[in-house]
Scaffold this active site. Structure first.
Site, PDB file in Angstrom:
ATOM      1  N   GLY A   1       4.575   6.059 -14.551  1.00 36.61           N
ATOM      2  CA  GLY A   1       4.649   4.624 -14.819  1.00 36.61           C
ATOM      3  C   GLY A   1       4.398   3.733 -13.630  1.00 36.61           C
ATOM      4  O   GLY A   1       4.530   2.510 -13.728  1.00 36.61           O
TER       5      GLY A   1
ATOM      6  N   GLU B   1       5.285  12.603 -12.522  1.00 34.85           N
ATOM      7  CA  GLU B   1       4.137  12.906 -13.368  1.00 34.85           C
ATOM      8  C   GLU B   1       3.253  11.653 -13.461  1.00 34.85           C
ATOM      9  O   GLU B   1       2.840  11.214 -14.539  1.00 34.85           O
ATOM     10  CB  GLU B   1       4.568  13.386 -14.751  1.00 34.85           C
ATOM     11  CG  GLU B   1       5.536  12.487 -15.478  1.00 34.85           C
ATOM     12  CD  GLU B   1       6.030  13.078 -16.789  1.00 34.85           C
ATOM     13  OE1 GLU B   1       5.973  12.378 -17.814  1.00 34.85           O
ATOM     14  OE2 GLU B   1       6.475  14.246 -16.784  1.00 34.85           O
TER      15      GLU B   1
ATOM     16  N   GLY C   1       0.028   9.269 -13.186  1.00 35.75           N
ATOM     17  CA  GLY C   1      -1.382   9.405 -13.531  1.00 35.75           C
ATOM     18  C   GLY C   1      -2.174   8.207 -13.060  1.00 35.75           C
ATOM     19  O   GLY C   1      -3.028   8.294 -12.183  1.00 35.75           O
ATOM     20  N   ARG C   2      -1.847   7.041 -13.598  1.00 35.99           N
ATOM     21  CA  ARG C   2      -2.601   5.817 -13.316  1.00 35.99           C
ATOM     22  C   ARG C   2      -2.717   5.524 -11.822  1.00 35.99           C
ATOM     23  O   ARG C   2      -3.786   5.209 -11.310  1.00 35.99           O
ATOM     24  CB  ARG C   2      -1.908   4.642 -14.021  1.00 35.99           C
ATOM     25  CG  ARG C   2      -2.624   3.323 -13.915  1.00 35.99           C
ATOM     26  CD  ARG C   2      -1.726   2.166 -14.362  1.00 35.99           C
ATOM     27  NE  ARG C   2      -0.999   2.471 -15.580  1.00 35.99           N
ATOM     28  CZ  ARG C   2      -1.425   2.185 -16.805  1.00 35.99           C
ATOM     29  NH1 ARG C   2      -2.592   1.570 -16.965  1.00 35.99           N
ATOM     30  NH2 ARG C   2      -0.692   2.490 -17.857  1.00 35.99           N
TER      31      ARG C   2
ATOM     32  N   ARG D   1      -8.631  -0.827 -22.878  1.00 35.20           N
ATOM     33  CA  ARG D   1      -7.394  -1.491 -22.448  1.00 35.20           C
ATOM     34  C   ARG D   1      -7.413  -3.007 -22.664  1.00 35.20           C
ATOM     35  O   ARG D   1      -6.412  -3.573 -23.131  1.00 35.20           O
ATOM     36  CB  ARG D   1      -7.082  -1.167 -20.983  1.00 35.20           C
ATOM     37  CG  ARG D   1      -6.728   0.299 -20.731  1.00 35.20           C
ATOM     38  CD  ARG D   1      -6.202   0.515 -19.320  1.00 35.20           C
ATOM     39  NE  ARG D   1      -4.879  -0.046 -19.148  1.00 35.20           N
ATOM     40  CZ  ARG D   1      -4.616  -1.171 -18.515  1.00 35.20           C
ATOM     41  NH1 ARG D   1      -5.593  -1.881 -17.968  1.00 35.20           N
ATOM     42  NH2 ARG D   1      -3.376  -1.611 -18.425  1.00 35.20           N
TER      43      ARG D   1
ATOM     44  N   CYS E   1     -18.566  -3.949 -33.854  1.00 41.94           N
ATOM     45  CA  CYS E   1     -18.325  -4.902 -34.943  1.00 41.94           C
ATOM     46  C   CYS E   1     -16.845  -5.268 -35.007  1.00 41.94           C
ATOM     47  O   CYS E   1     -16.196  -5.151 -36.056  1.00 41.94           O
ATOM     48  CB  CYS E   1     -18.805  -4.318 -36.265  1.00 41.94           C
ATOM     49  SG  CYS E   1     -20.565  -3.971 -36.304  1.00 41.94           S
TER      50      CYS E   1
END
Length: 420
Positions: A230, A272, A274-275, A310, A341
């Site tokens: 996070g 853990e 990631g970002r 995002r 579309c």
């Protein structure tokens, strides 16, 4: 407006486009690896510290293998993520399997390879035992409810579908102990893209106190505390990155005050993330196809939210650089759009940018996590290639662009011939 730096210039990108047509995601190997090493170094004080890279962020074996070389494991949430990690050379206890609504076959694979299994629900204790068997070491995921605030992406803990309540944590570990489990870990994950460094120190304090309570009440000891992930990144130029050394220093202080003081050390600390590992070091490169002028001015790109969802999903900000016009005045206000579309297929709304023309090259920043990974095929759009900018400035294709044949590959055209 403040700008953001790029690891390449217009001439380099034009050369790359000659070989790999836009749109594509390109990742900066040097910056990514240097950043990964900073996290490892910051927590070197903790014996057994390990970062399990959140595969969901950038599920590419080339990226995972680079991070393995820094000492990372892999945080996996599905069978394909486990197998992807294995292909990159990560297996066994270097995998943290954290999932929810988990099917038997995924638990079976995690157990077979000796991954760390992290349970999301108290009912999964019996489910796991009856269908697969219990592992030698097991962890439970804690949802602190009102004791901890969440944020806009992951929601408030009380509304989240993840984890055990505090009461269930005590009951769950008691059940596991009664079933003969002797080795334990513990886990939490309560925020996403959080930029306040004190948030993570407070989370660690919460978990350390819970470990002490569980130990005193149930007479069990923990081998690891997984603090989740996070950690946010500065999507906006004016934002500052999370100071990992500050976070580490704060957690170390709490660790000494709570874990060491209660005689529970050594306990390994895990992340853990990631970002924060890959996010700032990926870029979506795309070309302008059309400029449309109606009630507003629209920049139409050859990328769409199928390449980076995002902004459409969260209203998230991603900075945009127009190559060759980095220092040009921001004279026009545009909606920057794709060709799906769907009217929310927009990378930016009312964004001040230099005057843009067809064939301009735009770089959308911070696509290195939850970018290509969240791609999809709506409108039969084909997912783009992924490229790695190596430390010697060469470019390696680490995922080719999809073709129409790929899109058709799962359709059973033989049955179509006989379909009336």
């Amino acid at each position: 407006m403040l700008g953001k730096q790029l690891p390449f210039n217009k001439a380099q990108i034009e050369g790359i486009i000659n070989q790999f047509p836009t749109p594509f995601h390109i990742y900066d190997e040097k910056a990514m690896v240097e950043n990964a090493k900073k996290l490892v170094q910051a927590f070197a004080w903790n014996e057994g510290f390990k970062e399990f890279f959140a595969v969901k962020a950038t599920p590419n074996p080339f990226i995972i293998k680079l991070l393995k070389q820094v000492g990372f494991g892999a945080d996996c949430s599905s069978l394909p993520e486990i197998e992807l990690s294995e292909k990159a050379g990560i297996t066994g206890s270097d995998i943290m399997f954290t999932s929810n609504n988990t099917p038997v076959y995924e638990y079976k694979k995690a157990l077979e390879i000796g991954a760390n299994i992290n349970l999301d629900d108290i009912s999964h204790i019996d489910y796991l035992e009856q269908n697969v068997g219990l592992p030698n070491i097991i962890a439970c995921r804690y949802n602190p409810g009102s004791l901890k605030a969440g944020n806009t992406i992951i929601g408030e803990p009380e509304d989240a579908k993840y984890g055990f309540t505090k009461e269930q944590m005590f009951e769950g570990y008691r059940i596991l102990k009664d079933k003969g489990i002797k080795r334990f870990g513990i886990h939490t994950m309560v925020a996403s893209n959080e930029l306040n460094p004190d948030y993570f120190i407070e989370t660690a304090e919460l978990m350390f106190n819970l470990v002490v309570e569980l130990h005193k009440k149930l007479d069990i000891r923990f081998e690891f505390i997984n603090l989740g992930g996070g950690i946010g990144i500065p999507y906006r130029p004016e934002q500052k990155p999370v100071d990992l050394q500050y976070v580490s220093n704060g957690i170390r202080k709490k660790f000494d005050e709570i874990i060491v003081a209660n005689g529970l050390a050594p306990i390994k600390l895990f992340w853990e993330a990631g970002r924060v590992i890959t996010g700032p070091y990926g870029y979506l490169v795309t070309k302008v196809q059309h400029i449309k002028k109606t009630y507003k001015k629209f920049v139409g790109l050859d990328a769409s939210m199928s390449n980076l969802m995002r902004p459409a999903l969260y209203g998230a900000y991603h900075h945009i650089t127009v190559l060759g016009k980095e220092n040009a005045p921001l004279l026009e206000k545009y909606d920057v759009t794709g060709s799906l579309c769907e009217n929310n297929d927009k990378f930016a709304i009312a964004r001040q940018l230099p005057i843009i023309e067809p064939n301009d090259i735009l770089v959308i920043h911070d696509s290195g996590a939850h970018g290509h990974a969240m791609g999809f095929n709506y409108n039969a759009k084909l997912r783009s290639s992924e490229l790695l900018l190596r430390t010697d400035e060469s470019v390696l294709e680490i995922r080719r662009a999809e073709t129409i044949e790929d899109y058709f590959a799962t359709l059973n055209f033989d049955n179509l011939k006989h379909f009336n």
